[in-house]
Design an enzyme around this catalytic site. Structure first.
Site, mmCIF file in Angstrom:
data_model
loop_
_atom_site.group_PDB
_atom_site.id
_atom_site.type_symbol
_atom_site.label_atom_id
_atom_site.label_comp_id
_atom_site.label_asym_id
_atom_site.label_seq_id
_atom_site.Cartn_x
_atom_site.Cartn_y
_atom_site.Cartn_z
ATOM 1 C CB CYS A 1 13.307 12.958 -37.769
ATOM 2 S SG CYS A 1 13.204 13.479 -39.503
ATOM 3 C CD GLU B 1 1.495 21.276 -29.559
ATOM 4 O OE1 GLU B 1 0.981 20.912 -28.498
ATOM 5 O OE2 GLU B 1 2.708 21.143 -29.786
ATOM 6 C CB CYS C 1 13.342 22.935 -32.674
ATOM 7 S SG CYS C 1 13.739 24.567 -33.190
ATOM 8 C CB CYS D 1 11.385 14.907 -34.571
ATOM 9 S SG CYS D 1 10.044 16.094 -34.801
ATOM 10 C CB CYS E 1 5.582 14.499 -39.184
ATOM 11 S SG CYS E 1 6.849 14.635 -40.482
ATOM 12 C CB CYS F 1 7.022 28.050 -35.334
ATOM 13 S SG CYS F 1 7.697 26.464 -35.819
#
Ligand code: SAH
Length: 366
Positions: A127, A103, A346, A130, A123, A116
Protein backbone atom coordinates in the site's frame (compact mmCIF):
# COMPACT_ATOMS: atom_id res chain seq x y z
CA UNK A 1 14.48 -7.22 29.06
CA UNK A 2 17.08 -9.71 27.89
CA UNK A 3 17.02 -12.62 25.51
CA UNK A 4 15.19 -15.75 26.53
CA UNK A 5 17.64 -18.45 27.57
CA UNK A 6 18.78 -20.29 24.46
CA UNK A 7 17.36 -23.51 25.87
CA UNK A 8 13.81 -22.21 25.63
CA UNK A 9 13.90 -21.36 21.93
CA UNK A 10 12.62 -23.56 19.11
CA UNK A 11 15.04 -25.76 17.19
CA UNK A 12 14.58 -28.64 14.83
CA UNK A 13 14.59 -31.13 17.75
CA UNK A 14 12.65 -28.95 20.11
CA UNK A 15 9.38 -27.90 18.49
CA UNK A 16 7.52 -24.76 19.55
CA UNK A 17 4.74 -25.55 22.03
CA UNK A 18 2.80 -22.40 21.13
CA UNK A 19 2.32 -23.67 17.56
CA UNK A 20 -0.12 -26.28 18.92
CA UNK A 21 -3.80 -26.29 19.76
CA UNK A 22 -4.79 -27.53 23.23
CA UNK A 23 -5.81 -30.87 21.72
CA UNK A 24 -2.42 -31.24 20.06
CA UNK A 25 -0.68 -30.32 23.30
CA UNK A 26 -2.64 -33.08 25.06
CA UNK A 27 -1.63 -35.47 22.28
CA UNK A 28 2.06 -34.54 22.66
CA UNK A 29 1.77 -35.14 26.40
CA UNK A 30 0.49 -38.65 25.71
CA UNK A 31 3.41 -39.24 23.32
CA UNK A 32 5.75 -38.13 26.11
CA UNK A 33 4.19 -40.67 28.47
CA UNK A 34 2.16 -38.17 30.50
CA UNK A 35 -1.62 -38.10 30.93
CA UNK A 36 -3.52 -36.10 28.28
CA UNK A 37 -5.03 -33.71 30.86
CA UNK A 38 -1.55 -32.35 31.61
CA UNK A 39 -1.89 -30.42 28.34
CA UNK A 40 -4.73 -28.32 29.75
CA UNK A 41 -2.78 -27.77 32.97
CA UNK A 42 0.30 -26.61 31.06
CA UNK A 43 -1.82 -24.30 28.89
CA UNK A 44 -3.42 -22.90 32.03
CA UNK A 45 0.00 -21.97 33.39
CA UNK A 46 1.48 -20.59 30.19
CA UNK A 47 -1.51 -18.84 28.62
CA UNK A 48 -3.89 -18.32 31.53
CA UNK A 49 -1.42 -17.31 34.22
CA UNK A 50 1.56 -16.21 32.19
CA UNK A 51 3.99 -18.61 33.90
CA UNK A 52 6.56 -19.90 31.40
CA UNK A 53 9.20 -21.16 33.80
CA UNK A 54 8.32 -24.80 34.49
CA UNK A 55 9.71 -24.41 38.02
CA UNK A 56 6.70 -22.23 38.79
CA UNK A 57 4.13 -24.80 37.62
CA UNK A 58 3.61 -26.05 41.12
CA UNK A 59 0.88 -28.64 40.55
CA UNK A 60 2.95 -30.59 38.01
CA UNK A 61 5.18 -33.48 39.04
CA UNK A 62 8.91 -32.72 39.06
CA UNK A 63 9.62 -35.19 36.25
CA UNK A 64 7.17 -33.40 33.96
CA UNK A 65 8.48 -29.96 34.88
CA UNK A 66 11.98 -31.06 33.97
CA UNK A 67 10.88 -32.76 30.77
CA UNK A 68 8.88 -29.81 29.57
CA UNK A 69 11.61 -27.38 28.57
CA UNK A 70 13.87 -30.20 27.38
CA UNK A 71 11.33 -31.46 24.89
CA UNK A 72 9.61 -28.28 23.75
CA UNK A 73 10.45 -24.64 23.20
CA UNK A 74 8.16 -22.62 25.44
CA UNK A 75 8.90 -19.31 23.72
CA UNK A 76 8.72 -18.46 20.03
CA UNK A 77 9.84 -14.83 20.25
CA UNK A 78 12.37 -12.88 22.22
CA UNK A 79 12.17 -9.19 23.02
CA UNK A 80 14.85 -7.28 21.12
CA UNK A 81 13.89 -3.71 22.04
CA UNK A 82 11.16 -1.87 23.96
CA UNK A 83 10.15 1.75 23.42
CA UNK A 84 7.69 3.67 25.56
CA UNK A 85 5.77 6.66 24.21
CA UNK A 86 4.97 9.67 26.34
CA UNK A 87 1.26 8.81 25.83
CA UNK A 88 1.72 5.36 27.42
CA UNK A 89 1.89 3.37 24.19
CA UNK A 90 4.55 0.64 24.26
CA UNK A 91 6.18 -0.73 21.12
CA UNK A 92 8.43 -3.77 21.10
CA UNK A 93 10.65 -5.23 18.44
CA UNK A 94 10.36 -9.00 18.70
CA UNK A 95 12.66 -11.58 17.11
CA UNK A 96 11.92 -15.07 15.83
CA UNK A 97 14.42 -17.91 16.04
CA UNK A 98 15.61 -17.23 12.46
CA UNK A 99 16.39 -13.62 13.33
CA UNK A 100 13.31 -12.20 11.56
CA UNK A 101 11.91 -9.19 13.40
CA UNK A 102 8.40 -7.83 13.82
CA UNK A 103 6.81 -5.16 15.97
CA UNK A 104 3.85 -5.26 18.37
CA UNK A 105 2.22 -2.23 19.95
CA UNK A 106 0.40 -2.07 23.27
CA UNK A 107 -2.08 0.78 23.54
CA UNK A 108 -3.51 1.62 26.99
CA UNK A 109 -6.70 3.68 26.91
CA UNK A 110 -8.87 4.08 30.00
CA UNK A 111 -9.61 0.63 31.35
CA UNK A 112 -8.63 -1.03 28.07
CA UNK A 113 -5.27 -2.35 26.97
CA UNK A 114 -5.32 -3.07 23.24
CA UNK A 115 -2.54 -5.06 21.62
CA UNK A 116 -1.82 -4.48 17.95
CA UNK A 117 -0.58 -7.84 16.63
CA UNK A 118 1.53 -8.62 13.53
CA UNK A 119 0.92 -11.61 11.26
CA UNK A 120 3.77 -11.38 8.74
CA UNK A 121 7.39 -10.25 8.61
CA UNK A 122 6.94 -7.28 6.27
CA UNK A 123 3.97 -7.32 3.89
CA UNK A 124 3.53 -8.13 0.20
CA UNK A 125 0.63 -5.73 -0.46
CA UNK A 126 2.70 -2.56 -0.89
CA UNK A 127 0.00 0.00 0.00
CA UNK A 128 1.52 3.27 -1.15
CA UNK A 129 1.31 5.16 2.18
CA UNK A 130 2.28 2.33 4.57
CA UNK A 131 5.78 1.97 6.03
CA UNK A 132 5.43 -1.81 6.42
CA UNK A 133 4.49 -2.04 2.74
CA UNK A 134 7.73 -0.29 1.82
CA UNK A 135 9.69 -3.08 3.56
CA UNK A 136 8.55 -5.81 1.22
CA UNK A 137 7.69 -9.30 2.38
CA UNK A 138 9.94 -11.79 4.15
CA UNK A 139 7.71 -14.56 5.50
CA UNK A 140 4.51 -15.49 7.30
CA UNK A 141 4.58 -15.71 11.08
CA UNK A 142 4.05 -19.13 12.61
CA UNK A 143 1.14 -19.77 14.98
CA UNK A 144 3.40 -19.67 18.03
CA UNK A 145 4.90 -16.36 16.95
CA UNK A 146 1.44 -14.81 16.70
CA UNK A 147 0.45 -16.26 20.09
CA UNK A 148 3.72 -15.27 21.74
CA UNK A 149 3.20 -11.57 20.94
CA UNK A 150 0.50 -11.55 23.62
CA UNK A 151 2.74 -13.40 26.10
CA UNK A 152 5.73 -11.12 25.55
CA UNK A 153 3.75 -7.88 25.49
CA UNK A 154 1.61 -8.49 28.57
CA UNK A 155 4.79 -8.71 30.63
CA UNK A 156 5.33 -5.05 29.79
CA UNK A 157 2.08 -3.99 31.48
CA UNK A 158 1.97 -2.72 35.04
CA UNK A 159 1.36 -5.45 37.64
CA UNK A 160 -2.27 -6.55 37.82
CA UNK A 161 -3.27 -5.26 34.37
CA UNK A 162 -4.14 -7.43 31.42
CA UNK A 163 -4.55 -7.14 27.67
CA UNK A 164 -8.28 -6.68 27.03
CA UNK A 165 -8.46 -6.39 23.22
CA UNK A 166 -6.51 -7.74 20.27
CA UNK A 167 -6.40 -6.03 16.89
CA UNK A 168 -4.64 -7.69 13.96
CA UNK A 169 -3.46 -4.35 12.63
CA UNK A 170 0.29 -4.73 13.00
CA UNK A 171 2.72 -5.71 10.27
CA UNK A 172 1.40 -7.83 7.42
CA UNK A 173 -1.88 -8.84 5.84
CA UNK A 174 -3.59 -11.29 8.22
CA UNK A 175 -5.70 -12.92 5.50
CA UNK A 176 -2.62 -13.93 3.53
CA UNK A 177 -1.63 -16.02 6.56
CA UNK A 178 -5.13 -17.32 7.33
CA UNK A 179 -4.36 -20.87 8.51
CA UNK A 180 -1.90 -19.66 11.17
CA UNK A 181 -4.13 -16.70 12.03
CA UNK A 182 -7.14 -18.96 12.65
CA UNK A 183 -5.17 -21.35 14.83
CA UNK A 184 -3.78 -18.48 16.89
CA UNK A 185 -7.27 -16.97 17.29
CA UNK A 186 -8.55 -20.34 18.55
CA UNK A 187 -5.88 -20.33 21.25
CA UNK A 188 -6.76 -16.72 22.11
CA UNK A 189 -10.47 -17.60 22.42
CA UNK A 190 -10.05 -20.97 24.12
CA UNK A 191 -11.53 -20.65 27.64
CA UNK A 192 -8.70 -22.73 29.14
CA UNK A 193 -6.04 -20.60 27.46
CA UNK A 194 -6.49 -16.81 27.02
CA UNK A 195 -10.31 -16.72 26.99
CA UNK A 196 -10.76 -13.60 24.85
CA UNK A 197 -14.42 -13.01 23.91
CA UNK A 198 -15.41 -12.83 20.21
CA UNK A 199 -16.00 -9.06 20.21
CA UNK A 200 -12.58 -8.46 21.79
CA UNK A 201 -10.65 -9.54 18.68
CA UNK A 202 -10.57 -7.60 15.40
CA UNK A 203 -8.93 -8.78 12.18
CA UNK A 204 -8.10 -6.05 9.68
CA UNK A 205 -7.72 -6.73 5.96
CA UNK A 206 -6.83 -4.66 2.93
CA UNK A 207 -9.52 -6.67 1.12
CA UNK A 208 -8.41 -10.20 0.25
CA UNK A 209 -12.02 -10.94 -0.64
CA UNK A 210 -12.02 -14.76 -1.02
CA UNK A 211 -10.45 -15.15 2.43
CA UNK A 212 -12.97 -12.98 4.30
CA UNK A 213 -15.87 -15.44 4.24
CA UNK A 214 -13.54 -18.33 5.02
CA UNK A 215 -12.16 -16.54 8.07
CA UNK A 216 -15.58 -15.64 9.43
CA UNK A 217 -16.88 -19.18 8.84
CA UNK A 218 -13.97 -20.48 10.92
CA UNK A 219 -13.83 -18.02 13.82
CA UNK A 220 -16.11 -15.41 15.37
CA UNK A 221 -14.18 -12.12 15.36
CA UNK A 222 -14.76 -8.51 14.34
CA UNK A 223 -13.75 -7.60 10.81
CA UNK A 224 -12.10 -4.33 9.83
CA UNK A 225 -11.57 -3.42 6.17
CA UNK A 226 -8.98 -0.88 5.02
CA UNK A 227 -10.94 1.12 2.46
CA UNK A 228 -9.11 4.47 2.08
CA UNK A 229 -10.72 5.39 -1.26
CA UNK A 230 -14.16 5.54 -2.86
CA UNK A 231 -13.14 5.14 -6.53
CA UNK A 232 -11.28 2.25 -8.11
CA UNK A 233 -8.90 4.66 -9.84
CA UNK A 234 -7.64 6.01 -6.51
CA UNK A 235 -7.87 2.75 -4.58
CA UNK A 236 -5.83 0.96 -7.28
CA UNK A 237 -3.03 3.38 -6.41
CA UNK A 238 -3.31 3.46 -2.63
CA UNK A 239 -4.18 -0.21 -2.02
CA UNK A 240 -2.91 -2.13 -5.07
CA UNK A 241 -4.77 -5.34 -4.17
CA UNK A 242 -7.81 -3.37 -5.35
CA UNK A 243 -6.73 -4.29 -8.90
CA UNK A 244 -7.55 -7.92 -8.07
CA UNK A 245 -10.61 -7.23 -5.91
CA UNK A 246 -12.14 -3.89 -6.88
CA UNK A 247 -14.54 -1.92 -4.72
CA UNK A 248 -17.80 -3.43 -5.93
CA UNK A 249 -16.44 -6.97 -5.49
CA UNK A 250 -15.24 -6.14 -1.97
CA UNK A 251 -18.30 -4.18 -0.88
CA UNK A 252 -20.70 -6.56 -2.64
CA UNK A 253 -19.23 -9.49 -0.73
CA UNK A 254 -19.61 -7.61 2.57
CA UNK A 255 -23.17 -6.57 1.70
CA UNK A 256 -24.15 -10.17 1.03
CA UNK A 257 -22.27 -11.70 3.96
CA UNK A 258 -24.47 -13.25 6.67
CA UNK A 259 -21.94 -12.31 9.33
CA UNK A 260 -22.77 -8.64 9.89
CA UNK A 261 -25.52 -6.75 11.67
CA UNK A 262 -25.94 -3.41 13.40
CA UNK A 263 -24.65 -5.07 16.55
CA UNK A 264 -21.75 -6.57 14.65
CA UNK A 265 -20.85 -4.04 11.97
CA UNK A 266 -17.96 -4.05 9.52
CA UNK A 267 -15.35 -1.58 10.75
CA UNK A 268 -14.00 0.44 7.84
CA UNK A 269 -10.61 2.10 8.20
CA UNK A 270 -10.19 5.22 6.12
CA UNK A 271 -6.78 6.88 6.32
CA UNK A 272 -7.23 10.58 5.54
CA UNK A 273 -4.49 11.95 3.31
CA UNK A 274 -4.35 15.69 2.58
CA UNK A 275 -5.38 16.51 -0.99
CA UNK A 276 -5.82 12.84 -1.91
CA UNK A 277 -9.01 11.41 -0.37
CA UNK A 278 -10.16 14.06 2.13
CA UNK A 279 -12.60 16.22 0.14
CA UNK A 280 -16.29 16.56 1.11
CA UNK A 281 -17.13 14.80 -2.20
CA UNK A 282 -15.09 11.81 -1.04
CA UNK A 283 -17.11 11.74 2.17
CA UNK A 284 -20.39 11.89 0.21
CA UNK A 285 -19.24 9.10 -2.08
CA UNK A 286 -18.23 7.02 0.95
CA UNK A 287 -21.75 7.29 2.36
CA UNK A 288 -23.15 6.07 -0.96
CA UNK A 289 -20.67 3.22 -1.32
CA UNK A 290 -21.40 1.82 2.15
CA UNK A 291 -25.18 1.85 1.75
CA UNK A 292 -26.67 -1.51 2.73
CA UNK A 293 -23.68 -2.58 4.85
CA UNK A 294 -23.87 -2.35 8.66
CA UNK A 295 -20.82 -0.14 9.00
CA UNK A 296 -18.70 1.87 11.40
CA UNK A 297 -16.00 4.10 9.95
CA UNK A 298 -12.68 4.76 11.67
CA UNK A 299 -11.03 7.84 10.22
CA UNK A 300 -7.25 7.68 10.68
CA UNK A 301 -5.35 10.89 9.95
CA UNK A 302 -2.29 9.84 7.93
CA UNK A 303 0.68 9.17 10.20
CA UNK A 304 3.65 10.54 8.30
CA UNK A 305 6.87 8.61 7.84
CA UNK A 306 10.02 8.75 5.73
CA UNK A 307 8.85 6.32 3.05
CA UNK A 308 5.86 8.37 1.91
CA UNK A 309 5.11 11.94 0.93
CA UNK A 310 1.51 11.59 2.21
CA UNK A 311 0.47 13.98 4.98
CA UNK A 312 -2.59 14.27 7.24
CA UNK A 313 -5.23 16.92 6.44
CA UNK A 314 -5.63 19.94 8.71
CA UNK A 315 -7.87 19.36 11.75
CA UNK A 316 -10.66 21.40 10.15
CA UNK A 317 -10.78 19.15 7.08
CA UNK A 318 -10.81 16.02 9.25
CA UNK A 319 -13.74 17.35 11.30
CA UNK A 320 -15.62 18.38 8.16
CA UNK A 321 -15.16 14.91 6.64
CA UNK A 322 -16.47 13.22 9.80
CA UNK A 323 -19.37 15.64 9.92
CA UNK A 324 -20.56 14.65 6.43
CA UNK A 325 -20.65 10.99 7.46
CA UNK A 326 -22.35 11.60 10.81
CA UNK A 327 -24.98 13.90 9.35
CA UNK A 328 -25.99 11.17 6.93
CA UNK A 329 -26.31 8.60 9.69
CA UNK A 330 -23.02 6.76 9.17
CA UNK A 331 -21.33 5.87 12.44
CA UNK A 332 -17.83 7.36 12.41
CA UNK A 333 -14.96 8.15 14.78
CA UNK A 334 -11.61 9.85 14.34
CA UNK A 335 -8.70 7.81 15.66
CA UNK A 336 -6.16 9.88 17.53
CA UNK A 337 -2.59 8.94 16.69
CA UNK A 338 -1.06 6.88 19.48
CA UNK A 339 2.64 6.40 20.06
CA UNK A 340 3.64 8.55 17.09
CA UNK A 341 6.71 9.82 18.95
CA UNK A 342 8.11 6.27 18.83
CA UNK A 343 6.83 5.43 15.32
CA UNK A 344 4.21 3.10 16.78
CA UNK A 345 1.16 4.66 15.12
CA UNK A 346 -0.79 2.96 12.30
CA UNK A 347 1.38 2.38 9.27
CA UNK A 348 4.63 3.37 10.96
CA UNK A 349 5.82 -0.14 11.81
CA UNK A 350 8.96 -0.83 9.90
CA UNK A 351 11.55 -2.28 12.26
CA UNK A 352 14.16 0.28 11.64
CA UNK A 353 16.32 1.62 14.35
CA UNK A 354 15.44 5.21 13.73
CA UNK A 355 18.35 6.98 12.04
CA UNK A 356 15.91 8.33 9.44
CA UNK A 357 13.81 10.17 12.03
CA UNK A 358 15.76 13.19 10.92
CA UNK A 359 14.34 12.52 7.45
CA UNK A 360 10.79 12.63 8.82
CA UNK A 361 11.44 16.03 10.35
CA UNK A 362 12.97 17.30 7.14
CA UNK A 363 9.90 16.59 5.00
CA UNK A 364 7.29 16.98 7.78
CA UNK A 365 5.03 19.99 8.28
CA UNK A 366 7.10 21.27 11.20
N1 SAH B 1 -2.88 -5.37 6.20
C1 SAH B 1 -3.99 -5.12 7.08
C2 SAH B 1 -3.53 -4.82 8.48
C3 SAH B 1 -2.87 -3.46 8.65
S1 SAH B 1 -3.91 -2.53 9.65
C4 SAH B 1 -4.87 -4.03 6.52
O1 SAH B 1 -4.47 -3.43 5.52
O2 SAH B 1 -5.97 -3.83 7.00
C5 SAH B 1 -3.16 -1.00 9.64
C6 SAH B 1 -4.10 0.08 9.15
O3 SAH B 1 -3.37 1.31 9.10
C7 SAH B 1 -4.58 -0.18 7.74
O4 SAH B 1 -5.88 0.33 7.59
C8 SAH B 1 -3.60 0.61 6.94
O5 SAH B 1 -4.06 0.89 5.65
C9 SAH B 1 -3.46 1.84 7.79
N2 SAH B 1 -2.23 2.59 7.54
C10 SAH B 1 -1.11 2.16 6.94
N3 SAH B 1 -0.19 3.14 6.91
C11 SAH B 1 -0.74 4.20 7.51
C12 SAH B 1 -0.27 5.52 7.83
N4 SAH B 1 0.97 5.87 7.54
N5 SAH B 1 -1.11 6.34 8.47
C13 SAH B 1 -2.35 5.95 8.81
N6 SAH B 1 -2.84 4.73 8.57
C14 SAH B 1 -2.04 3.86 7.91
Amino acid sequence: MTDAPAASRPTRDRPALKDWSLDELGERCVEAGWPRYRGVQIAGWIYGRGVEDPAGMTDLPAELREGLAQRWALRSLEVAEVQRSRDGTVKARLRGDDGAEIESVLIPEGDRNTLCVSTQVGCPLACSFCATGALGFRRNLRVGEIVDQVCRMRELLPEGQRITNLVFMGMGEPLLNRPALVRAIRTFQEPKAFAFGPRKITVSTAGVVPQIGRLLDEVDVNLAVSLHATTDALRDELVPINRSFPLEVLLGALRESPHFSRRRPVFFEYTLIAGVNDAPEDAMRLVGRLRGIPAKVNLIPMNPHADSAARPPAAKAIDAFAEVLLRRGLRATVRRPRGDDIDAACGQLHNRRHPERAGVAAVGPA
